[in-house]
Design a protein around this motif. Structure first.
Motif, PDB file in Angstrom:
ATOM      1  N   LYS A   1       0.832  -1.202   0.000  1.00  0.00           N
ATOM      2  CA  LYS A   1       0.000   0.000   0.000  1.00  0.00           C
ATOM      3  C   LYS A   1       0.869   1.256   0.000  1.00  0.00           C
ATOM      4  CE  LYS A   1      -3.868   2.120   2.479  1.00  0.00           C
ATOM      5  NZ  LYS A   1      -4.771   2.016   3.654  1.00  0.00           N
ATOM      6  N   MET A   2       1.948   1.246   0.801  1.00  0.00           N
ATOM      7  CA  MET A   2       2.835   2.402   0.873  1.00  0.00           C
ATOM      8  C   MET A   2       3.595   2.611  -0.431  1.00  0.00           C
ATOM      9  SD  MET A   2       2.496   4.085   3.645  1.00  0.00           S
ATOM     10  CE  MET A   2       3.951   5.117   3.554  1.00  0.00           C
ATOM     11  N   ASP A   3       3.934   1.511  -1.115  1.00  0.00           N
ATOM     12  CA  ASP A   3       4.668   1.617  -2.371  1.00  0.00           C
ATOM     13  C   ASP A   3       3.851   2.329  -3.436  1.00  0.00           C
ATOM     14  OD1 ASP A   3       6.878   0.413  -1.334  1.00  0.00           O
ATOM     15  OD2 ASP A   3       6.435  -1.582  -2.140  1.00  0.00           O
ATOM     16  N   LYS A   4       2.525   2.303  -3.280  1.00  0.00           N
ATOM     17  CA  LYS A   4       1.636   2.958  -4.239  1.00  0.00           C
ATOM     18  C   LYS A   4       1.440   4.434  -3.911  1.00  0.00           C
ATOM     19  CE  LYS A   4      -0.958  -1.240  -5.372  1.00  0.00           C
ATOM     20  NZ  LYS A   4      -2.295  -1.899  -5.334  1.00  0.00           N
ATOM     21  N   LYS A   5       1.965   4.865  -2.759  1.00  0.00           N
ATOM     22  CA  LYS A   5       1.815   6.251  -2.353  1.00  0.00           C
ATOM     23  C   LYS A   5       2.668   7.172  -3.237  1.00  0.00           C
ATOM     24  CE  LYS A   5      -0.687   5.733   1.510  1.00  0.00           C
ATOM     25  NZ  LYS A   5      -1.961   6.424   1.783  1.00  0.00           N
ATOM     26  N   VAL A   6       2.231   8.413  -3.325  1.00  0.00           N
ATOM     27  CA  VAL A   6       2.985   9.416  -4.078  1.00  0.00           C
ATOM     28  C   VAL A   6       3.845  10.190  -3.084  1.00  0.00           C
ATOM     29  CG1 VAL A   6       2.824  11.461  -5.538  1.00  0.00           C
ATOM     30  CG2 VAL A   6       1.139   9.619  -5.776  1.00  0.00           C
ATOM     31  N   HIS A   7       5.138   9.987  -3.151  1.00  0.00           N
ATOM     32  CA  HIS A   7       6.030  10.602  -2.176  1.00  0.00           C
ATOM     33  C   HIS A   7       6.489  11.995  -2.629  1.00  0.00           C
ATOM     34  CE1 HIS A   7       6.285   6.967   0.251  1.00  0.00           C
ATOM     35  NE2 HIS A   7       6.367   6.302  -0.884  1.00  0.00           N
ATOM     36  N   THR A   8       6.658  12.872  -1.683  1.00  0.00           N
ATOM     37  CA  THR A   8       7.111  14.229  -1.968  1.00  0.00           C
ATOM     38  C   THR A   8       8.553  14.405  -1.511  1.00  0.00           C
ATOM     39  OG1 THR A   8       6.229  14.977   0.161  1.00  0.00           O
ATOM     40  CG2 THR A   8       4.800  15.225  -1.756  1.00  0.00           C
ATOM     41  N   GLU A   9       9.252  15.315  -2.162  1.00  0.00           N
ATOM     42  CA  GLU A   9      10.601  15.657  -1.743  1.00  0.00           C
ATOM     43  C   GLU A   9      10.520  16.716  -0.636  1.00  0.00           C
ATOM     44  OE1 GLU A   9      13.272  14.141  -2.817  1.00  0.00           O
ATOM     45  OE2 GLU A   9      12.136  12.930  -4.241  1.00  0.00           O
ATOM     46  N   LYS A  10      11.575  16.833   0.141  1.00  0.00           N
ATOM     47  CA  LYS A  10      11.553  17.815   1.234  1.00  0.00           C
ATOM     48  C   LYS A  10      11.411  19.221   0.678  1.00  0.00           C
ATOM     49  CE  LYS A  10      13.915  19.581   5.299  1.00  0.00           C
ATOM     50  NZ  LYS A  10      15.003  19.415   6.290  1.00  0.00           N
ATOM     51  N   TYR A  11      12.240  19.566  -0.300  1.00  0.00           N
ATOM     52  CA  TYR A  11      12.211  20.922  -0.859  1.00  0.00           C
ATOM     53  C   TYR A  11      11.346  20.930  -2.114  1.00  0.00           C
ATOM     54  CZ  TYR A  11      15.947  21.459   2.472  1.00  0.00           C
ATOM     55  OH  TYR A  11      16.679  21.472   3.636  1.00  0.00           O
TER      56      TYR A  11
ATOM     57  N   TYR B   1      -5.239  20.496  -4.387  1.00  0.00           N
ATOM     58  CA  TYR B   1      -5.513  19.791  -3.135  1.00  0.00           C
ATOM     59  C   TYR B   1      -5.838  20.783  -2.017  1.00  0.00           C
ATOM     60  CZ  TYR B   1      -3.541  15.861  -5.662  1.00  0.00           C
ATOM     61  OH  TYR B   1      -3.292  14.885  -6.602  1.00  0.00           O
ATOM     62  N   LEU B   2      -5.169  21.923  -2.005  1.00  0.00           N
ATOM     63  CA  LEU B   2      -5.494  22.968  -1.034  1.00  0.00           C
ATOM     64  C   LEU B   2      -6.912  23.463  -1.271  1.00  0.00           C
ATOM     65  CD1 LEU B   2      -4.894  25.018   1.194  1.00  0.00           C
ATOM     66  CD2 LEU B   2      -3.738  26.440  -0.526  1.00  0.00           C
ATOM     67  N   GLU B   3      -7.264  23.670  -2.523  1.00  0.00           N
ATOM     68  CA  GLU B   3      -8.624  24.113  -2.852  1.00  0.00           C
ATOM     69  C   GLU B   3      -9.652  23.097  -2.355  1.00  0.00           C
ATOM     70  OE1 GLU B   3     -11.357  25.106  -6.803  1.00  0.00           O
ATOM     71  OE2 GLU B   3      -9.170  25.327  -6.897  1.00  0.00           O
TER      72      GLU B   3
ATOM     73  N   GLU C   1      -6.949  10.980  -5.004  1.00  0.00           N
ATOM     74  CA  GLU C   1      -5.531  11.204  -5.292  1.00  0.00           C
ATOM     75  C   GLU C   1      -4.794  11.739  -4.068  1.00  0.00           C
ATOM     76  OE1 GLU C   1      -3.978  10.252  -8.123  1.00  0.00           O
ATOM     77  OE2 GLU C   1      -5.939   9.363  -8.506  1.00  0.00           O
ATOM     78  N   LEU C   2      -5.467  12.586  -3.285  1.00  0.00           N
ATOM     79  CA  LEU C   2      -4.834  13.157  -2.095  1.00  0.00           C
ATOM     80  C   LEU C   2      -4.498  12.072  -1.076  1.00  0.00           C
ATOM     81  CD1 LEU C   2      -3.908  15.648  -0.518  1.00  0.00           C
ATOM     82  CD2 LEU C   2      -6.267  15.933   0.301  1.00  0.00           C
ATOM     83  N   LYS C   3      -5.335  11.068  -0.983  1.00  0.00           N
ATOM     84  CA  LYS C   3      -5.102   9.976  -0.027  1.00  0.00           C
ATOM     85  C   LYS C   3      -3.851   9.183  -0.363  1.00  0.00           C
ATOM     86  CE  LYS C   3      -9.831   9.264   1.619  1.00  0.00           C
ATOM     87  NZ  LYS C   3     -10.997   8.345   1.674  1.00  0.00           N
ATOM     88  N   LYS C   4      -3.348   9.313  -1.574  1.00  0.00           N
ATOM     89  CA  LYS C   4      -2.133   8.612  -1.974  1.00  0.00           C
ATOM     90  C   LYS C   4      -0.872   9.350  -1.531  1.00  0.00           C
ATOM     91  CE  LYS C   4      -4.263   6.713  -6.189  1.00  0.00           C
ATOM     92  NZ  LYS C   4      -4.173   6.697  -7.679  1.00  0.00           N
ATOM     93  N   ILE C   5      -1.047  10.574  -0.990  1.00  0.00           N
ATOM     94  CA  ILE C   5       0.109  11.403  -0.634  1.00  0.00           C
ATOM     95  C   ILE C   5       0.292  11.418   0.885  1.00  0.00           C
ATOM     96  CG2 ILE C   5       1.183  13.675  -0.860  1.00  0.00           C
ATOM     97  CD1 ILE C   5      -0.713  14.211  -3.205  1.00  0.00           C
ATOM     98  N   PRO C   6       1.278  10.699   1.406  1.00  0.00           N
ATOM     99  CA  PRO C   6       1.496  10.727   2.857  1.00  0.00           C
ATOM    100  C   PRO C   6       2.045  12.078   3.313  1.00  0.00           C
ATOM    101  CG  PRO C   6       3.228   9.485   1.772  1.00  0.00           C
ATOM    102  CD  PRO C   6       2.223   9.822   0.714  1.00  0.00           C
ATOM    103  N   ILE C   7       1.682  12.482   4.510  1.00  0.00           N
ATOM    104  CA  ILE C   7       2.155  13.760   5.049  1.00  0.00           C
ATOM    105  C   ILE C   7       3.554  13.556   5.620  1.00  0.00           C
ATOM    106  CG2 ILE C   7       1.723  15.580   6.735  1.00  0.00           C
ATOM    107  CD1 ILE C   7      -1.267  14.846   6.540  1.00  0.00           C
ATOM    108  N   ILE C   8       4.542  13.943   4.852  1.00  0.00           N
ATOM    109  CA  ILE C   8       5.945  13.820   5.270  1.00  0.00           C
ATOM    110  C   ILE C   8       6.632  15.149   5.015  1.00  0.00           C
ATOM    111  CG2 ILE C   8       8.148  12.647   4.919  1.00  0.00           C
ATOM    112  CD1 ILE C   8       6.560  10.218   3.953  1.00  0.00           C
ATOM    113  N   PHE C   9       7.115  15.763   6.066  1.00  0.00           N
ATOM    114  CA  PHE C   9       7.771  17.062   5.940  1.00  0.00           C
ATOM    115  C   PHE C   9       9.256  16.897   5.626  1.00  0.00           C
ATOM    116  CE2 PHE C   9       3.943  18.237   8.211  1.00  0.00           C
ATOM    117  CZ  PHE C   9       3.636  19.457   7.675  1.00  0.00           C
TER     118      PHE C   9
END
Length: 208
Positions: A62-72, A162-164, A200-208
């Motif tokens: 499930k995590m492998d299917k997530k869309v990961h973000t970069e720090k910057y 997503y903010l909207e 789509e938002l649910k695929k993005i984990p909150i990682i700072f």
């Protein structure tokens, strides 16, 4: 009481934090490559072992299917560390990192609100105070009594749509406080494609 165990699953060494609580069932989650298990103190450790070995591959998939973000990253665009800070004229520091995210969400929220205010007013919704915070488990929240909306500054890292969506979602709670069918009917009127955006938002984990 809590303990730390290490498992070898499919050739991968996994750290697992096990916390005993006054709960009936066992629960498991995966965050930052660490497993967290909550279980009743009377559950045998060998039963927890079987539980972890059975559930980990499912969580990992499930995590492998997530869309990961970069720090910057700002609004979906990846930046270098220097670009991230120089864009805002600030020195490199953790404090400034979160300050930049906060300022970006605040400015973008004002921009989006100008665009959607007339849509909100159709349902009798007027502007309420926005609060910008670092949240680790949710993208936003609505304080019904105070009529305040809190937005996660993490939203500055991903596409503005997503903010909207989160703004619309929290405004809908001012009409319907729960997630009943009536709530989603309100959201349908505010944002026709909210289901696709939420998926789509649910695929993005909150990682700072």
């Amino acid at each position: 009481m809590s303990i730390t165990k290490y498992y070898l699953i499919d050739g991968e060494h996994i750290e697992c934090q096990i916390e005993y609580k006054k709960i009936k069932n066992a629960y498991i989650r995966l965050k930052n490559n660490i497993l967290y298990v909550s279980a009743n103190k009377y559950i045998k450790i060998e039963d927890i072992d079987r539980f972890v070995i059975e559930k980990y591959p499912l969580l990992k998939n499930k995590m492998d299917k997530k869309v990961h973000t970069e720090k910057y990253q700002l609004w979906g665009k990846v930046l270098s560390e220097d670009e991230f800070y120089l864009k805002n004229g600030l020195k490199i520091s953790d404090k400034n990192y979160y300050l930049i995210l906060k300022n970006e969400v605040r400015l973008k929220t004002e921009e989006i609100f100008e665009k959607i205010s007339s849509n909100l007013q159709k349902l009798g919704l007027n502007k309420v105070p926005f609060i910008y915070k670092k949240l680790t488990a949710k993208y936003g929240s609505c304080h019904i009594v105070k009529k305040e909306i809190t937005l996660n500054i993490f939203l500055a890292k991903i596409d503005p749509i997503y903010l909207e969506y989160v703004i619309y979602h929290e405004y809908a709670h001012l009409i319907v406080p729960n997630h009943s069918q009536k709530f989603y009917h309100v959201l349908d009127q505010l944002m026709a494609n909210h289901k696709e955006i939420e998926k789509e938002l649910k695929k993005i984990p909150i990682i700072f």
